[in-house]
Design a protein around this motif. Structure first.
Motif, short mmCIF file in Angstrom:
data_model
loop_
_atom_site.label_atom_id
_atom_site.label_comp_id
_atom_site.label_asym_id
_atom_site.label_seq_id
_atom_site.Cartn_x
_atom_site.Cartn_y
_atom_site.Cartn_z
N THR A 30 94.29 14.26 14.54
CA THR A 30 95.09 13.15 14.00
C THR A 30 95.81 13.66 12.75
OG1 THR A 30 93.26 12.34 12.60
CG2 THR A 30 93.49 11.34 14.80
N ALA A 31 96.78 12.89 12.29
CA ALA A 31 97.52 13.26 11.08
C ALA A 31 98.08 12.00 10.43
CB ALA A 31 98.67 14.21 11.43
N PRO A 32 98.27 12.05 9.11
CA PRO A 32 98.92 10.92 8.46
C PRO A 32 100.38 10.82 8.87
CG PRO A 32 98.52 12.69 6.87
CD PRO A 32 97.91 13.11 8.17
N GLU A 33 101.00 9.70 8.58
CA GLU A 33 102.40 9.46 8.96
C GLU A 33 103.33 10.52 8.39
OE1 GLU A 33 105.22 7.66 11.12
OE2 GLU A 33 103.17 6.94 11.05
N ARG A 34 103.20 10.79 7.08
CA ARG A 34 104.05 11.80 6.43
C ARG A 34 103.20 12.63 5.49
NH1 ARG A 34 106.31 7.51 6.58
NH2 ARG A 34 107.60 6.35 5.27
N GLY A 35 103.47 13.92 5.47
CA GLY A 35 102.75 14.79 4.54
C GLY A 35 101.26 14.76 4.81
N GLY A 36 100.50 15.06 3.82
CA GLY A 36 99.05 15.00 3.96
C GLY A 36 98.51 16.10 4.84
N HIS A 37 97.30 15.92 5.25
CA HIS A 37 96.57 16.94 6.00
C HIS A 37 96.36 16.54 7.45
CE1 HIS A 37 95.54 17.80 1.80
NE2 HIS A 37 95.37 19.06 2.21
N VAL A 38 96.64 17.47 8.35
CA VAL A 38 96.30 17.28 9.76
C VAL A 38 94.80 17.48 9.88
CG1 VAL A 38 96.59 18.23 12.09
CG2 VAL A 38 98.56 18.09 10.53
N ASN A 39 94.12 16.67 10.66
CA ASN A 39 92.68 16.78 10.81
C ASN A 39 92.33 17.08 12.26
OD1 ASN A 39 89.94 16.38 9.60
ND2 ASN A 39 89.82 14.92 11.27
N ILE A 40 91.44 18.04 12.46
CA ILE A 40 90.91 18.36 13.78
C ILE A 40 89.41 18.35 13.67
CG2 ILE A 40 90.83 20.03 15.66
CD1 ILE A 40 93.58 21.03 14.64
N SER A 41 88.76 17.52 14.47
CA SER A 41 87.30 17.38 14.41
C SER A 41 86.68 17.76 15.75
CB SER A 41 86.91 15.93 14.11
OG SER A 41 87.32 15.55 12.83
N PRO A 42 85.68 18.65 15.73
CA PRO A 42 84.93 18.92 16.96
C PRO A 42 83.92 17.80 17.20
CG PRO A 42 84.08 20.24 15.17
CD PRO A 42 85.23 19.47 14.62
N LYS A 43 83.69 17.47 18.44
CA LYS A 43 82.73 16.43 18.80
C LYS A 43 81.80 16.95 19.89
CE LYS A 43 84.95 13.38 16.29
NZ LYS A 43 84.41 12.93 15.02
N GLY A 44 80.56 16.52 19.86
CA GLY A 44 79.58 16.91 20.85
C GLY A 44 78.82 15.69 21.36
N TYR A 45 77.64 15.91 21.92
CA TYR A 45 76.82 14.87 22.55
C TYR A 45 77.56 14.27 23.75
CZ TYR A 45 73.98 14.68 18.20
OH TYR A 45 73.20 14.96 17.12
N ALA A 103 79.80 4.21 1.71
CA ALA A 103 80.61 3.72 0.61
C ALA A 103 81.13 4.87 -0.24
CB ALA A 103 79.80 2.75 -0.25
N LYS A 104 80.32 5.90 -0.43
CA LYS A 104 80.72 7.05 -1.24
C LYS A 104 81.68 7.98 -0.50
CE LYS A 104 78.92 11.06 -3.65
NZ LYS A 104 77.78 11.91 -3.91
N ASN A 105 81.45 8.22 0.79
CA ASN A 105 82.18 9.26 1.52
C ASN A 105 83.20 8.78 2.55
OD1 ASN A 105 80.70 11.77 0.56
ND2 ASN A 105 79.01 10.48 1.24
N ASN A 106 83.19 7.50 2.89
CA ASN A 106 84.00 7.04 4.01
C ASN A 106 84.97 5.91 3.67
OD1 ASN A 106 81.24 7.40 6.37
ND2 ASN A 106 82.59 8.94 5.53
N ARG A 107 85.22 5.65 2.40
CA ARG A 107 86.14 4.58 2.02
C ARG A 107 87.60 5.00 2.09
NH1 ARG A 107 83.46 0.50 -1.05
NH2 ARG A 107 81.79 -0.12 0.35
N GLU A 108 87.86 6.31 1.89
CA GLU A 108 89.25 6.76 2.00
C GLU A 108 89.29 8.21 2.47
OE1 GLU A 108 90.52 8.20 -2.46
OE2 GLU A 108 90.81 6.09 -1.96
N SER A 109 90.45 8.57 3.04
CA SER A 109 90.65 9.92 3.54
C SER A 109 90.87 10.89 2.40
CB SER A 109 91.87 9.95 4.48
OG SER A 109 93.07 9.89 3.73
N ILE A 110 90.94 12.18 2.71
CA ILE A 110 91.18 13.17 1.67
C ILE A 110 92.57 13.01 1.06
CG2 ILE A 110 89.52 14.85 2.54
CD1 ILE A 110 91.79 16.34 3.90
N ASP A 111 93.47 12.31 1.75
CA ASP A 111 94.81 12.05 1.23
C ASP A 111 94.92 10.68 0.58
OD1 ASP A 111 95.96 14.53 2.08
OD2 ASP A 111 95.97 13.74 4.12
N GLY A 112 93.78 9.97 0.43
CA GLY A 112 93.78 8.68 -0.23
C GLY A 112 94.12 7.50 0.65
N LEU A 113 94.16 7.68 1.97
CA LEU A 113 94.41 6.56 2.88
C LEU A 113 93.14 5.74 3.04
CD1 LEU A 113 96.39 8.44 5.67
CD2 LEU A 113 97.33 6.99 3.86
N PRO A 114 93.25 4.43 3.20
CA PRO A 114 92.05 3.60 3.37
C PRO A 114 91.25 4.00 4.60
CG PRO A 114 94.01 2.24 3.03
CD PRO A 114 94.48 3.65 3.20
#
Length: 191
Positions: free
Chosen positions: A26-41, A166-177
């Motif tokens: 996934t990626a933010p609309e403009r700028g910011g960081h593209v994110n790629i997450s591996p998933k298992g299970y 609450a500490k780690n999941n309230r916003e993205s590394i780019d400050g998105l909610p």
């Protein structure tokens, strides 16, 4: 070498089900960081119909996928054959975040195995389904799932998991909610 499909056929469904790992982009609309997450299970991914898939979003150190989907909905899922015939399957589409308070969460959760750290379910409506050769993807052997994430979540009580989110999941590394205050409560619903 590559082919575009109008639906997830039985052959593609079997390919998806045989892969022990997949990747979410996934990626933010403009700028910011593209994110790629591996998933298992294996029991955290489901083909819901010929153009719709879903997966369990488990506790994690970030909330990029949720933030990006809520901002723009764009998502790509990728499956690679690390054994057998070479193949790469990409599912492009629009994703939505279904949290435990949403009306369709109770029905969707039945598609998955029980995991203690469920934050949400990501549902993807695929608008492009394509596969390609994967000729350069290496052979790798699958041994077993790592159980560490489930074990970590099981060691935390509701208050500890709520505080972590609450500490780690309230916003993205780019400050998105990310998760709102109401969405940090761990769910007790399982399939």
């Amino acid at each position: 070498m590559g082919k575009i499909h109008d639906r997830i056929s039985d052959r593609l469904r079997k390919f998806i089900e045989a892969q022990p790992v997949y990747f979410v982009g996934t990626a933010p609309e403009r700028g910011g960081h593209v994110n790629i997450s591996p998933k298992g299970y294996a029991d955290t991914f489901a083909v819901l119909d010929e153009t719709t898939v879903a997966y369990l979003d488990l506790d994690g150190s970030g909330v990029e996928t949720i933030s990006h989907l809520r901002q723009n909905g764009r998502i790509t899922l990728m499956f690679c054959a690390f054994s057998g015939s070479p193949n790469i399957l990409r599912l492009y589409g629009t994703g939505r975040v279904v949290v435990p308070a949403d009306p369709d969460f109770a029905l969707l959760i039945k598609n998955f195995g029980p995991h203690p750290g469920v934050r949400s379910i990501i549902v993807v409506d695929c608008d492009r389904i394509s596969d390609s050769c994967g000729f350069s993807v290496p052979f790798m052997s699958y041994e077993q799932d790592r159980t560490l994430l489930d074990e970590w979540a099981e060691r935390k009580d509701v208050q500890q998991r709520r505080a972590y989110r609450a500490k780690n999941n309230r916003e993205s590394i780019d400050g998105l909610p990310g998760l709102s205050a109401e969405e940090t409560d761990p769910t007790s619903q399982h399939s």
